[in-house]
Design a protein around this motif. Structure first.
Motif, short mmCIF file in Angstrom:
data_model
loop_
_atom_site.label_atom_id
_atom_site.label_comp_id
_atom_site.label_asym_id
_atom_site.label_seq_id
_atom_site.Cartn_x
_atom_site.Cartn_y
_atom_site.Cartn_z
N THR A 1 114.72 -52.65 38.26
CA THR A 1 113.83 -52.57 37.10
C THR A 1 112.87 -51.39 37.24
O THR A 1 112.68 -50.60 36.30
CB THR A 1 113.03 -53.88 36.95
OG1 THR A 1 113.95 -54.97 36.88
CG2 THR A 1 112.20 -53.85 35.69
N GLU A 22 120.79 -57.54 32.89
CA GLU A 22 119.59 -58.38 32.98
C GLU A 22 119.95 -59.78 33.43
O GLU A 22 120.89 -60.40 32.91
CB GLU A 22 118.88 -58.42 31.63
CG GLU A 22 118.24 -57.09 31.24
CD GLU A 22 117.38 -57.21 29.99
OE1 GLU A 22 117.59 -58.18 29.22
OE2 GLU A 22 116.51 -56.34 29.76
N ARG A 39 115.01 -59.55 35.05
CA ARG A 39 115.00 -58.25 35.71
C ARG A 39 116.36 -57.57 35.56
O ARG A 39 117.38 -58.22 35.29
CB ARG A 39 114.68 -58.42 37.21
CG ARG A 39 113.44 -59.22 37.50
CD ARG A 39 112.18 -58.47 37.13
NE ARG A 39 111.86 -57.43 38.12
CZ ARG A 39 110.74 -56.70 38.07
NH1 ARG A 39 109.86 -56.88 37.08
NH2 ARG A 39 110.52 -55.79 38.99
N SER A 40 116.37 -56.27 35.77
CA SER A 40 117.62 -55.48 35.72
C SER A 40 118.22 -55.48 37.13
O SER A 40 117.60 -54.99 38.07
CB SER A 40 117.34 -54.06 35.26
OG SER A 40 116.85 -54.04 33.93
#
Length: 479
Positions: free
Chosen positions: A284, A427, A439-440
């Motif tokens: 992220t 994600e 979150r990525s």
């Protein structure tokens, strides 16, 4: 006039053959020194061949789609000078014999070639393997010898005819293929010049022989299986696979890039005892940092370039992964560790998967790496990458996330010691400081040669790269 014959040049990296894609010139055209005359496709790349001579094109020793061998006649040019000492200009028949032999996949025995006309002749002076940027080597001369007539064949034909028949197979691999399949070579109808038997002729005869039992069963035994096979045999338009009985949609011998990929992957699996470690990484902050760089500078390095910068730094801390294992002549193993990184990256092209590499990647920042990735990917997809662009890497990164998959245990790019894989960024729910957040996330994998290091070293490298991806500001400040 003086006819000079240019031999297909050594294209580097041990390549011994190339497929002729197209001629840029035609017989009768005027050419200048270093003017592109043809495009050939090697197992590495698409290469333009320049002319080493100035003059008028006399003979093109090949056709589009043919496999051409290094150091064999490629093009003959009338340079307009005085006659060079010779017994005669290379004839069209002899050139055709070379081409058919190349299609069969080998050269004639050393120091000897076959001339269907039965006349001995001598090649004109060669160019010495010229490529733009490679320089001109010394000229070479090759002499062909007429093969002496042999005894009568089994057919009882005349001595002259039998001796001619004896040279209808110039390729020892063709004879070996027939022998291994218990095929009488004398029963094969050759499709080459004057009945020259090619490898494709033997393969066709073997395939026909393998279908014979099926055809016989169809016509003599009205069983369920033969009834099912009867429509295929009667139409004569659909080939069936001898093992499965299913129609064959396509069948071809691997060549070019596909052949190279197959051989490299087989060698890697056979020679390297590999292991794989992986970890999910929160990227992220990395994506946010890239966005800020783009807003400030108008452009930003690619995510792959940023991760590659971390990987190069990691290799400096864990150099065992930037190395190679070679087998010595006595069977011993030599471990070579490199001082510097040539960073390869997998690029999907219309010709297949290739691995261009950024030379001296350890000297480049993320922006420079990003620019080199873009440049090399473009020339690779256009088929214009040179041999040096596609060889010599010491560590490879494979971004299979572009195919929308999370992970893969990638095969090591032999003879390297490791390959780093990047999955897609997606994600996911993630726990941050005890709280669940979106979150990525990206999966990072490392396949490594277990001979060069233990799992602790591989895990240490992977953890270093993952931590840098998680907190890129801190990592970039210390690199």
């Amino acid at each position: 006039m003086s006819i000079k014959t240019f031999l297909l040049p050594d294209l580097g990296e041990g390549l011994t053959e190339a497929e002729l894609v197209r001629w840029i010139v035609a017989a009768g055209d005027t050419v200048a020194v270093d003017q592109p005359i043809a495009e050939v496709e090697t197992a590495k790349s698409l290469v333009e061949i320049p002319s080493p001579f100035e003059g008028v094109v006399s003979t093109l020793h090949g056709e589009a789609g043919q496999m051409m061998l290094v150091d064999e006649p490629f093009i003959s040019v009338n340079t307009g000078g005085e006659d060079a000492p010779q017994t005669g200009e290379p004839s069209g028949e002899r050139a055709q014999s070379y081409r058919e032999e190349e299609l069969a996949g080998t050269q004639a025995p050393a120091g000897e070639s076959v001339d269907p006309s039965g006349e001995a002749e001598q090649d004109e002076e060669g160019s010495g393997n010229v490529l733009i940027g490679y320089g001109t080597g010394s000229a070479q001369r090759k002499t062909s010898r007429r093969r002496k007539p042999r005894g009568l064949g089994a057919s009882g034909a005349s001595a002259t005819k039998a001796s001619a028949e004896a040279v209808r197979v110039v390729n020892p691999l063709v004879r070996k293929l027939a022998r291994e399949n218990s095929l009488d070579i004398s029963t094969v109808q050759g499709t080459g010049p004057e009945g020259l038997i090619l490898r494709t002729d033997v393969e066709a005869a073997v395939a026909a022989a393998s279908q014979a039992p099926t055809t016989t069963a169809t016509t003599t035994q009205p069983s369920i299986s033969s009834t099912a096979a009867k429509p295929e045999v009667s139409t004569g338009t659909v080939d069936a696979d001898s093992r499965t009985g299913l129609p064959v949609a396509s069948s071809q011998v691997l060549s070019g890039v596909r052949k190279t990929i197959a051989n490299a992957m087989s060698t890697s699996r056979r020679e390297i005892p590999e292991a794989t470690v992986w970890v999910d990484v929160d990227v992220t902050k990395l994506l946010k940092l890239r966005t800020k760089i783009k807003e400030a500078d108008g452009q930003a390095p690619s995510v792959m370039a940023l991760i590659s910068r971390f990987a190069v730094a990691g290799l400096q801390r864990f150099p065992e992964l930037n190395s190679r294992i070679d087998v010595e002549t006595d069977g011993g193993l030599r471990h070579t560790v490199f001082d510097g990184v040539n960073l390869g990256f997998a690029a999907q092209t219309d010709r297949g998967l290739v691995v261009p590499n950024v030379r001296d990647a350890h000297k480049l920042n993320a922006q420079e790496l990003s620019a080199e990735f873009a440049r090399l990917a473009t020339v690779a997809r256009e088929g214009k990458a040179g041999v040096s662009d596609l060889s010599g890497s010491t560590f490879t990164i494979n971004n299979y996330g572009v195919f929308n998959v999370d992970g893969s245990a990638a095969i090591i790019n032999y003879p390297e010691a490791a390959i780093l894989g990047l999955g897609r960024i997606i994600e996911k729910p993630w726990v941050v400081n005890g709280k669940l957040k979106v979150r990525s996330i990206c999966e990072l994998t490392l396949s490594f040669d277990h001979r060069v290091c233990d799992g602790g070293t591989a895990a240490g490298f992977l953890r270093f790269v993952a931590d840098a991806m998680t907190d890129p500001k801190r990592a970039l400040a210390t690199l």
